[in-house]
Design a protein around this motif. Structure first.
Motif, PDB file in Angstrom:
ATOM      1  N   MET A 162     -10.145  13.117   0.634  1.00  0.00           N
ATOM      2  CA  MET A 162      -9.006  14.001   0.893  1.00  0.00           C
ATOM      3  C   MET A 162      -9.007  15.221  -0.046  1.00  0.00           C
TER       4      MET A 162
ATOM      5  N   ASP B  62      -8.882  18.831   1.092  1.00  0.00           N
ATOM      6  CA  ASP B  62      -7.672  19.298   1.754  1.00  0.00           C
ATOM      7  C   ASP B  62      -6.704  19.940   0.771  1.00  0.00           C
TER       8      ASP B  62
ATOM      9  N   ARG C 206       0.156  20.077  -0.020  1.00  0.00           N
ATOM     10  CA  ARG C 206       0.823  19.510   1.160  1.00  0.00           C
ATOM     11  C   ARG C 206       2.319  19.309   0.908  1.00  0.00           C
TER      12      ARG C 206
ATOM     13  N   LYS D 234       0.610  15.630   7.896  1.00  0.00           N
ATOM     14  CA  LYS D 234      -0.209  15.737   6.687  1.00  0.00           C
ATOM     15  C   LYS D 234       0.607  15.861   5.404  1.00  0.00           C
TER      16      LYS D 234
ATOM     17  N   LYS E 132       1.950  14.619   1.659  1.00  0.00           N
ATOM     18  CA  LYS E 132       1.233  13.990   0.543  1.00  0.00           C
ATOM     19  C   LYS E 132       1.994  12.777   0.003  1.00  0.00           C
TER      20      LYS E 132
END
Lengths: 270, 270
Positions: free
Chosen positions: B1, B4, B9, B70, B72
């Motif tokens: 991850m 990303d 996020r 998406k 966190k």
């Protein structure tokens, strides 16, 4: 469908939860020769604070469950669902669909002398204007005063229908209606019959309370007779289904049905 | 991850309806550098009267929606869902999950002097025993008096949190607690902070009211820092999603968030 012997099928009744049991009780009482199935959508209750589109979706799913059980007629024992879903249910399913709005409206128009009628219900029912339309279709001269009473449902479910909290709440909600000269009040929610004593205390004994349950049962009997659907064989016992676990429904529902509730089955609707 | 850029996020927050906005408000206040998404499951509200299995199913669906966005971290801004679904959410989704029970329990244990703590919540939360377990894990000597207050949610949603009806209801529910010598009361439902004045009137000014929202926000900040998840870029505006149409959520939610609500989007969870 003739080969299925349709009259021997059960009548399917649904509501968002326990409230419709006040209608079911009346059906059991007035139609002892009919077999009855009840469905309470307790996993998604209440309907009264939700939007017409969401209530319509839930009503279609509830009706589909009962149609799957091969019922011969649908009774929508929920004012909110009757307000927004009746036409769609009639269109979708090929069997008689009876709601609670029309019977209540008819009785109110029949008994009012002052031609001033009060209507109380959930937010959804009052906003839909279904009672106003139904009453004015029957008699355009009747003046209608309607107001939502959202706390009556949780008060009835808490077992506080005759508690001082219910009295104070009723005084607050019904104050404006009491001053409007109504002689008839439509109980536009299946929970409200439990509050009859409290409502009489606030409005006085002269205001007639219209409980749709009785009128709805008479309407069901009439439609069965008109369509040759009256059952001849002795019926099986009533069956109860809910979409959440039955514990709370069995506990709270007894007060609505007027008799203890047991053997309730859980099913999935969505 | 890692690729990303997880810290950038958003944080996903969910509740059965508007109640979790009291937690969301505190997150906005304490974590102005974080991007926040709120989801209210208004098509199926309330959770507090439903069974653990049904609440668990709804919580998993709500969380799945946020994970799809998406986020966190998941914040379960609902006491009932925190009571029954936290472990399952942690197991299902590979990200930090913060509930509201543990923070409230920790604060209560920290401030009580009499070692007698009251806990109020929905039927579901009180029945789960989650607060009792959380408090006694921290200090087995604390005596806990808990009671469900089902009418507080509809009263807060009706805008009657400081109405005489709320006062009378609180006197009825809290009478037994007031006599038990508690010096701390955990508000084990996100709606209850709106009733603070009414609760103080019944219990007196000496009883401390524990609102989990503040503690939960501190906990979120701590976990973000510990895991290197604190956002660095300026955040976008908060986003709000609901499962029924937004009208009622926008109208009622303003009082919970302390600021007008607009631009709420409707989504399907089931």
């Amino acid at each position: 469908m003739k080969e299925d012997n349709v009259p021997e099928r059960a009548i399917g009744v649904f509501d968002s939860g326990v409230g419709g049991l006040t209608v079911f009780k009346e059906l059991m009482h007035r139609l002892p020769g009919e077999e009855l199935i009840y469905l309470g959508d307790t996993a998604r209750v209440p309907y009264g604070t939700k939007s017409p589109a969401t209530v319509l979706r839930y009503a279609l799913e509830a009706a589909a469950f009962l149609v799957e059980k091969k019922v011969k007629m649908l009774v929508v024992a929920c004012n909110t669902a009757s307000s927004v879903a009746l036409a769609a249910l009639e269109e979708r399913f090929n069997l008689p669909v009876i709601g609670v709005i029309e019977p209540g409206a008819r009785k109110a128009v029949a008994i009012t002398r002052s031609r001033r009628v009060g209507v109380i219900g959930t937010e959804g029912t009052v906003k839909s204007g279904a009672y106003t339309r139904a009453i004015q279709n029957l008699d355009a001269a009747v003046e209608i005063h309607s107001t939502p009473c959202p706390l009556f449902v949780p008060l009835a479910e808490e077992g506080w229908a005759e508690h001082p909290v219910a009295l104070l709440t009723a005084q607050e909600y019904l104050g404006p209606l009491a001053g409007a000269g109504i002689d008839t009040l439509v109980l536009g929610c299946t929970h409200y019959p439990l509050l009859k004593n409290t409502l009489h205390q606030v409005l006085g004994p002269a205001v007639e309370l219209v409980d749709s349950a009785e009128e709805t049962a008479l309407n069901v009997a009439r439609v069965l007779a008109d369509r040759g659907l009256t059952r001849r064989d002795p019926p099986g016992p009533p069956r109860f289904f809910v979409s959440d676990i039955p514990t709370r429904f069995e506990r709270v529902g007894g007060a609505f049905l007027g008799t203890p509730l047991q053997g309730v089955e859980q099913v999935t609707l969505d």
